[in-house]
Design a protein around this motif. Structure first.
Motif, PDB file in Angstrom:
ATOM      1  N   ASN A 222     -47.541 -54.194 -23.313  1.00  0.00           N
ATOM      2  CA  ASN A 222     -48.093 -53.079 -24.524  1.00  0.00           C
ATOM      3  C   ASN A 222     -47.950 -52.824 -25.693  1.00  0.00           C
ATOM      4  N   CYS A 223     -48.342 -51.691 -26.413  1.00  0.00           N
ATOM      5  CA  CYS A 223     -47.984 -51.272 -27.707  1.00  0.00           C
ATOM      6  C   CYS A 223     -46.563 -50.754 -28.319  1.00  0.00           C
ATOM      7  N   LYS A 224     -46.231 -50.830 -29.131  1.00  0.00           N
ATOM      8  CA  LYS A 224     -45.065 -50.556 -29.356  1.00  0.00           C
ATOM      9  C   LYS A 224     -44.666 -48.580 -28.859  1.00  0.00           C
ATOM     10  N   CYS A 225     -46.470 -47.959 -28.981  1.00  0.00           N
ATOM     11  CA  CYS A 225     -45.728 -46.730 -28.333  1.00  0.00           C
ATOM     12  C   CYS A 225     -44.987 -46.800 -26.866  1.00  0.00           C
ATOM     13  N   GLY A 226     -45.902 -47.502 -26.027  1.00  0.00           N
ATOM     14  CA  GLY A 226     -45.760 -48.104 -24.829  1.00  0.00           C
ATOM     15  C   GLY A 226     -46.757 -47.895 -23.995  1.00  0.00           C
ATOM     16  N   SER A 245     -54.739 -45.703 -28.156  1.00  0.00           N
ATOM     17  CA  SER A 245     -54.764 -44.374 -28.991  1.00  0.00           C
ATOM     18  C   SER A 245     -54.134 -43.854 -29.645  1.00  0.00           C
ATOM     19  N   CYS A 246     -52.968 -44.575 -30.245  1.00  0.00           N
ATOM     20  CA  CYS A 246     -52.187 -44.428 -31.097  1.00  0.00           C
ATOM     21  C   CYS A 246     -52.379 -44.649 -32.525  1.00  0.00           C
ATOM     22  N   ALA A 247     -53.548 -44.979 -32.944  1.00  0.00           N
ATOM     23  CA  ALA A 247     -54.403 -45.529 -33.991  1.00  0.00           C
ATOM     24  C   ALA A 247     -53.745 -47.109 -34.252  1.00  0.00           C
ATOM     25  N   THR A 248     -52.861 -47.427 -33.433  1.00  0.00           N
ATOM     26  CA  THR A 248     -52.789 -48.979 -34.496  1.00  0.00           C
ATOM     27  C   THR A 248     -53.675 -49.578 -33.738  1.00  0.00           C
ATOM     28  N   LYS A 249     -53.810 -50.568 -34.362  1.00  0.00           N
ATOM     29  CA  LYS A 249     -55.178 -51.299 -34.332  1.00  0.00           C
ATOM     30  C   LYS A 249     -55.411 -53.135 -34.751  1.00  0.00           C
TER      31      LYS A 249
END
Ligand SMILES: [Zn+2]
Length: 458
Positions: A222-226, A245-249
């Protein structure tokens, strides 16, 4: 004066015990001498390693540390650098102390250009209280020995805090795997001048000898945003091209590569801004070693090593202790490959499943250094061995658990020999191998140490 004497006594202790351990064939014995040396002179590591003339390089991450550090050493030697390297994979403070003391003169001088130190993920923080590295390379982060280290994000945070602490004292280049979302997110919010981040990653990997595609996620991250990451490419485990989808890539790597990966070797082509393109062959099996070679090349470029020496060093590299180590035992061809976590073990199984003349000896221990929890065996893809219809010997303290796991993976119980004693298991396995066959031994870490001693008695 007192400190000077303490250092000399500590160094002599390490040198003489290393000599005795070798004389009496007591195994690789790298931890105890270091522990005693640190008791005699607590500042010994700091005093010695800080004499390194050029870069101090630390290599950390879950899989591939030992091979990557070995590749880096080979590359630096090809450039004519004099190095200190904990090549036996003793990667906690005691082991590193032993290594640098063994490489020092009795008078306390460490004469080397580079220190290349493999470091356990959990020991970066205490180590960086004793020295500040110039380059830190993080290979990957996979679930490994959970009972010892806790979850992956905790490990990433530990590395992050150690690196940020060190960068405040001395400038540091952080070399990160951009294909691993957990690694590439390290020190993302750190805004101080001391830290430069360099990313390496694969644009494309083509597989030789592998009909079935394995581009399916083996481990959810999972991303840091969950939210879970979505992937356009997955190379293995959770390594690939991802975004959230939170723009982390995925960061675009400065050291980009393409690989053609085979069973026993791979070809890697590197594209680098200032050094242009260059290509080399990696004489090691599997995709995981493509990553090891690429990460070694990325770290070497940061230390000013020339592409032709990177090529020479990597192509010349032969494996170290237990990491795809080829040996002959009792006249039989043997390949020893350490297994210690699901993703690493799966990649090893994938490499050997295509060898129709291969036989197996799997040795599972659950001592502290192996991790006490063997539930990871259920996450490794032993199903790749389904259809294996030769005899496999299963050994070690947890041989019975391993045998159950293989039965569920579709291997018939009449094909399994369960022998808890590693010595007996090894002898039986060697006996069952004929001259056209090869024995693959897959041990956990402490089983590997025992094998090492047994090898000297055969
Ligand atoms: Zn996100």
């Amino acid at each position: 004066m007192l400190k000077f004497l303490q250092n000399i006594i500590a160094i002599l202790t390490v040198k003489s015990s290393a000599f005795l351990i070798k004389l009496f064939k007591l195994g690789s014995g790298t931890n105890l001498p270091g522990r005693i040396a640190r008791k005699i002179s607590p500042g010994i590591l700091s005093c010695l390693v800080n004499q390194t003339k050029k870069e101090i390089i630390t290599i950390t991450g879950t899989n591939g540390k030992t091979t990557t550090a070995g590749l880096i050493s080979s590359v630096f030697r090809a450039q004519g650098r004099k190095i200190t390297h904990n090549r036996k994979g003793a990667n906690m403070l005691n082991g590193i102390t032993s290594t640098v003391a063994e490489n020092s003169s009795a008078g306390g001088k460490l004469d080397c250009d580079n220190s290349i130190l493999e470091l356990d993920e959990a020991y970066l923080n205490p180590a960086f209280d004793e020295f500040n590295p110039d380059i830190v390379l993080v290979t990957n982060l996979f679930r490994d020995q959970l009972d010892r280290y806790g979850e992956l994000n905790t490990t990433a945070k530990k590395i992050e805090s150690a690196v940020e602490k060190s960068a405040r004292i001395k400038p540091l280049k952080l070399v990160l795997n951009s294909d691993d979302p957990l690694v590439s997110g390290i020190a993302d919010g750190f805004g101080e001048d001391g830290l430069t981040k360099i990313f390496f990653g694969f644009d494309r990997i083509t597989h030789l000898n592998e009909q079935k595609s394995f581009f399916s996620p083996q481990e959810t991250i999972n991303c840091k945003c969950g939210k879970p990451f979505s992937y356009t490419k997955i190379f293995y485990g959770h390594l690939g091209h991802y975004e959230c989808s939170c723009a982390t890539k995925r960061h675009t790597p400065q050291v980009r590569a393409e690989a053609v990966a085979g069973i026993d070797h791979s070809i890697i082509k590197i594209k680098h801004g200032s050094c242009g393109q260059f290509e080399f062959r990696v004489n090691l099996p599997g995709l995981y070693n493509c990553y090891n070679a690429l990460s070694a090349a990325a770290a070497a470029l940061e230390a000013g090593i020339l592409p032709e020496n990177i090529k020479n060093g990597i192509e010349k590299y032969s494996t170290t202790f237990g990491r795809a180590e080829s040996v002959t035992l009792k006249g039989k061809e043997v390949l020893i490959q350490l297994i210690k976590n699901p993703i690493g073990a799966t990649e090893v199984l994938r490499t050997i499943k295509n060898d129709k003349n291969g036989k197996l000896l799997i040795i599972i221990n659950d001592n502290y250094a192996d991790g006490r929890d063997v539930s990871w065996l259920w996450d490794a893809n032993f199903e790749l061995l389904a259809g294996y219809n030769k005899t496999a010997v299963i050994s070690g303290l947890r041989a019975a658990d391993m045998a159950v796991r293989l039965k569920y993976a579709g291997i018939k119980s009449q094909n399994l020999i369960v022998e808890q004693s590693i010595k007996e298991g090894l002898l039986q396995a060697l006996e069952g191998v004929n001259n056209s066959e090869k024995l693959y031994i897959l041990p956990t870490y402490t089983a590997l140490l025992e094998l090492e001693k047994l090898k000297q008695t055969l």
